[in-house]
Design a protein around this motif. Sequence first.
Motif, mmCIF file in Angstrom:
data_model
loop_
_atom_site.group_PDB
_atom_site.id
_atom_site.type_symbol
_atom_site.label_atom_id
_atom_site.label_comp_id
_atom_site.label_asym_id
_atom_site.label_seq_id
_atom_site.Cartn_x
_atom_site.Cartn_y
_atom_site.Cartn_z
ATOM 1 N N ALA A 274 0.822 -1.216 0.000
ATOM 2 C CA ALA A 274 0.000 0.000 0.000
ATOM 3 C C ALA A 274 0.855 1.265 0.000
ATOM 4 C CB ALA A 274 -0.920 0.004 1.224
ATOM 5 N N MET A 275 2.190 1.093 0.095
ATOM 6 C CA MET A 275 3.112 2.247 0.081
ATOM 7 C C MET A 275 4.143 2.059 -1.031
ATOM 8 S SD MET A 275 3.707 2.807 4.207
ATOM 9 C CE MET A 275 4.299 1.130 4.496
ATOM 10 N N PRO A 276 3.724 2.116 -2.297
ATOM 11 C CA PRO A 276 4.663 1.850 -3.404
ATOM 12 C C PRO A 276 5.816 2.845 -3.478
ATOM 13 C CG PRO A 276 2.591 2.766 -4.218
ATOM 14 C CD PRO A 276 2.372 2.448 -2.779
ATOM 15 N N ARG A 277 5.620 4.042 -2.939
ATOM 16 C CA ARG A 277 6.687 5.041 -2.974
ATOM 17 C C ARG A 277 7.321 5.247 -1.599
ATOM 18 N NH1 ARG A 277 2.636 6.388 -6.179
ATOM 19 N NH2 ARG A 277 1.526 7.447 -4.472
ATOM 20 N N GLY A 278 7.169 4.247 -0.721
ATOM 21 C CA GLY A 278 7.739 4.345 0.610
ATOM 22 C C GLY A 278 6.791 5.018 1.579
ATOM 23 N N GLY A 279 7.196 5.057 2.846
ATOM 24 C CA GLY A 279 6.338 5.668 3.845
ATOM 25 C C GLY A 279 6.758 5.284 5.250
ATOM 26 N N THR A 312 0.211 -0.124 11.649
ATOM 27 C CA THR A 312 -0.312 1.093 11.020
ATOM 28 C C THR A 312 0.635 1.554 9.914
ATOM 29 O OG1 THR A 312 -1.322 1.765 13.111
ATOM 30 C CG2 THR A 312 -1.078 3.461 11.414
ATOM 31 N N ASP A 313 0.087 1.791 8.733
ATOM 32 C CA ASP A 313 0.901 2.280 7.620
ATOM 33 C C ASP A 313 0.403 3.637 7.164
ATOM 34 O OD1 ASP A 313 -0.978 2.109 5.228
ATOM 35 O OD2 ASP A 313 -1.063 0.023 5.883
ATOM 36 N N SER A 314 1.249 4.345 6.422
ATOM 37 C CA SER A 314 0.898 5.665 5.889
ATOM 38 C C SER A 314 0.554 5.567 4.414
ATOM 39 C CB SER A 314 2.077 6.631 6.080
ATOM 40 O OG SER A 314 3.234 6.159 5.396
ATOM 41 N N GLY A 315 -0.002 4.434 4.025
ATOM 42 C CA GLY A 315 -0.246 4.173 2.606
ATOM 43 C C GLY A 315 -1.518 4.786 2.045
ATOM 44 N N GLU A 316 -1.998 4.153 0.981
ATOM 45 C CA GLU A 316 -3.097 4.714 0.197
ATOM 46 C C GLU A 316 -4.437 4.639 0.917
ATOM 47 O OE1 GLU A 316 -2.763 2.107 -3.062
ATOM 48 O OE2 GLU A 316 -1.046 3.142 -3.975
ATOM 49 N N GLY A 317 -4.583 3.697 1.846
ATOM 50 C CA GLY A 317 -5.856 3.546 2.539
ATOM 51 C C GLY A 317 -6.887 2.843 1.671
ATOM 52 N N MET A 318 -8.072 2.602 2.244
ATOM 53 C CA MET A 318 -9.134 1.878 1.545
ATOM 54 C C MET A 318 -10.466 2.592 1.737
ATOM 55 S SD MET A 318 -8.283 -2.030 2.744
ATOM 56 C CE MET A 318 -8.021 -1.566 4.465
ATOM 57 N N ASP A 319 -11.331 2.445 0.736
ATOM 58 C CA ASP A 319 -12.701 2.931 0.918
ATOM 59 C C ASP A 319 -13.511 1.853 1.645
ATOM 60 O OD1 ASP A 319 -13.256 0.977 -0.993
ATOM 61 O OD2 ASP A 319 -13.352 2.409 -2.639
ATOM 62 N N GLU A 320 -14.721 2.199 2.036
ATOM 63 C CA GLU A 320 -15.544 1.296 2.839
ATOM 64 C C GLU A 320 -15.900 -0.002 2.102
ATOM 65 O OE1 GLU A 320 -17.489 -0.289 6.048
ATOM 66 O OE2 GLU A 320 -16.055 1.356 5.888
ATOM 67 N N PRO A 321 -16.296 0.017 0.815
ATOM 68 C CA PRO A 321 -16.589 -1.246 0.126
ATOM 69 C C PRO A 321 -15.389 -2.198 0.099
ATOM 70 C CG PRO A 321 -17.491 0.609 -1.104
ATOM 71 C CD PRO A 321 -16.636 1.194 -0.023
ATOM 72 N N THR A 322 -14.198 -1.644 -0.122
ATOM 73 C CA THR A 322 -13.003 -2.493 -0.123
ATOM 74 C C THR A 322 -12.733 -3.054 1.267
ATOM 75 O OG1 THR A 322 -12.017 -1.206 -1.921
ATOM 76 C CG2 THR A 322 -10.526 -2.564 -0.609
ATOM 77 N N ARG A 323 -12.861 -2.206 2.275
ATOM 78 C CA ARG A 323 -12.581 -2.632 3.650
ATOM 79 C C ARG A 323 -13.460 -3.796 4.070
ATOM 80 N NH1 ARG A 323 -13.878 -2.151 8.809
ATOM 81 N NH2 ARG A 323 -15.897 -1.218 8.294
ATOM 82 N N ARG A 324 -14.712 -3.833 3.589
ATOM 83 C CA ARG A 324 -15.632 -4.899 3.986
ATOM 84 C C ARG A 324 -15.237 -6.256 3.429
ATOM 85 N NH1 ARG A 324 -19.927 -1.034 2.985
ATOM 86 N NH2 ARG A 324 -20.260 -2.033 0.959
ATOM 87 N N ASP A 357 -9.870 -6.037 13.739
ATOM 88 C CA ASP A 357 -10.563 -4.811 13.364
ATOM 89 C C ASP A 357 -9.664 -4.034 12.408
ATOM 90 O OD1 ASP A 357 -12.553 -2.890 13.320
ATOM 91 O OD2 ASP A 357 -11.679 -1.748 14.965
ATOM 92 N N VAL A 358 -10.292 -3.241 11.551
ATOM 93 C CA VAL A 358 -9.562 -2.464 10.548
ATOM 94 C C VAL A 358 -10.056 -1.028 10.583
ATOM 95 C CG1 VAL A 358 -8.905 -2.275 8.123
ATOM 96 C CG2 VAL A 358 -9.456 -4.512 9.085
ATOM 97 N N GLU A 359 -9.120 -0.080 10.556
ATOM 98 C CA GLU A 359 -9.442 1.336 10.423
ATOM 99 C C GLU A 359 -8.710 1.858 9.193
ATOM 100 O OE1 GLU A 359 -10.118 2.911 14.974
ATOM 101 O OE2 GLU A 359 -8.063 2.776 14.228
ATOM 102 N N SER A 360 -9.449 2.431 8.267
ATOM 103 C CA SER A 360 -8.811 2.907 7.040
ATOM 104 C C SER A 360 -9.720 3.897 6.334
ATOM 105 C CB SER A 360 -8.505 1.727 6.106
ATOM 106 O OG SER A 360 -7.743 2.157 4.998
ATOM 107 N N ALA A 361 -9.094 4.773 5.560
ATOM 108 C CA ALA A 361 -9.822 5.729 4.730
ATOM 109 C C ALA A 361 -8.915 6.104 3.568
ATOM 110 C CB ALA A 361 -10.217 6.963 5.529
ATOM 111 N N PRO A 362 -9.474 6.401 2.405
ATOM 112 C CA PRO A 362 -8.643 6.767 1.248
ATOM 113 C C PRO A 362 -7.705 7.925 1.570
ATOM 114 C CG PRO A 362 -10.916 6.410 0.571
ATOM 115 C CD PRO A 362 -10.908 6.370 2.065
ATOM 116 N N GLY A 363 -6.418 7.716 1.324
ATOM 117 C CA GLY A 363 -5.419 8.737 1.549
ATOM 118 C C GLY A 363 -4.983 8.900 2.983
#
Length: 529
Positions: A274-279, A312-324, A357-363
């Motif tokens: 989820a961090m192709p350019r590092g992070g 915890t990563d600083s990557g791209e994150g996920m939207d709700e449909p993907t997270r489910r 449990d997962v916590e995520s949001a785009p960006g």
Amino acid sequence: MPKRLACRVEVKPADAWDATFDYRALFDGNPNPILVFDSETLRIVDVNDAAVRTYGYPREEFLEMTIEDIRPPEDLAHLHECLANPGKGYPGGKRSRHRKRDGTVMEVQVFGLTVQFAGRRARLSIIQDVTHQRHLEEQLRHSQKLEAAGLLAGGIAHDFNNLLSIVLGSSELARRAVGASTSPAEHLESISSAASRAAELTRKLLAFSRKQVMKMRPLELNQALVEVTRLLQRVVGEDVALEFRASASPLVVRADPSQLEQVLLNLCTNARQAMPRGGRLVIETRRAGFDDAFVERNPWARVGEFAELRVTDSGEGMDEPTRRHIFEPFFTTKKEGTGLGLAVVHGIVQQHEGCLDVESAPGAGTSMHVYLPLTREKALAEVARSEGADVPRRGHELVLVAEDERPLRNLLLLSLEELGYEVLTAADGEEATRVFEANRSRIDLVILDVVMPRLGGPEALARMRVIEPSLRAILTTGHAPDTAFLSELAEAGALTILPKPFALDELGRKVGEMLQLAPRTGRAVRTVT
């Protein structure tokens, strides 16, 4: 006889017609088994008709039993741990195992709550038999593993052939160098390194495609993760800043160390993608507790005290449909992914009776939370080796070696003779049994391969134990052995398992350790990893 559950309550529905429900009828008429047991004495004080049918105990016999009597002996420690922190209920249900009157063990889902019975605090448990469901789940997981193994076969074959090329080429160079002025040590080191990498590749393939025996033991989570996190920098790459934050207090859980390592590795690999350019990647542990109110708001949770592993990563994150969908097998958002990484994590955490449990949001990055139940057991201390302990012990005892692969059998013979031992050899279990019968008074230790033609190592050892019940033994194997059978063998004398491939120094150390044990010590099967 204890008082039976009898309760009547009048209700008035919205349409104003009166109705009286007989809760005794609802209790006895429920198609699922229901048990009521005293919270202090654990004595069963009432059961319904479905419980009598399912478990096979007459009602009178049931009321003479405690809740411990329907649990397998090996599950009692976990039962008491659950009873120590029961909460008011577990609406999501708990998975456990119950034993019927005929000895059959069934997988059950237990839904429980606290009630008052005859003026005393009691627990009411509604039981659902999920044995068939569990078997179907295991079949599905096995099918998924085989499918994934097929997808990986091409890459693994390529890597393995490269390693074998190194072994074969280095062997040829070493042969050419023998007798010449150039030392063959460098070529032999290349052989050893490539063979070790090949062994590690094989181990990973077996762990991925085979049903593995869970080796649960008390672990201090922070200590268990320290060594793993040191290796993770190579996994995530130099462009990812990796940080490990351990909790201030110890966190002891019951876990399989290799499975725990797999969970962290999969989570970090997923984070790296989820961090192709590092992070930035942060791994932290802490203590967490869930009460009834929290569980009502979060259906994935259950009441209790847990150790939390957070990635915890600083990557791209996920939207709700993907997270489910992220824990579903073969679900992936990547072109080359197999979609099994997080599905494997989910399965392992479930086997450890934990939750996710997962916590995520785009960006905004992603936080993966793994919760494992805390245990009151003490973590097994790792015994540090002194420098001298790494040197194999020299001896003079007589050792019987049974191995069907002739090159390996000869290698074991030469290695043990070099340490001073007298060695007898056999090509299979039947020959080993005959050799033992002819030399029963002289043999101090047997080394037996688990899988051999005609008669395997465990079966051969069982025959030898009839002659000498306290015979000490080392079983070598490249597969997951039958631990139940081995536990029976371990009751009579010292027994250890040495997984293949192993270093010859490791074999020498293990032989020395076993010979120094008293013949009737070593009640538990010990495995070198």
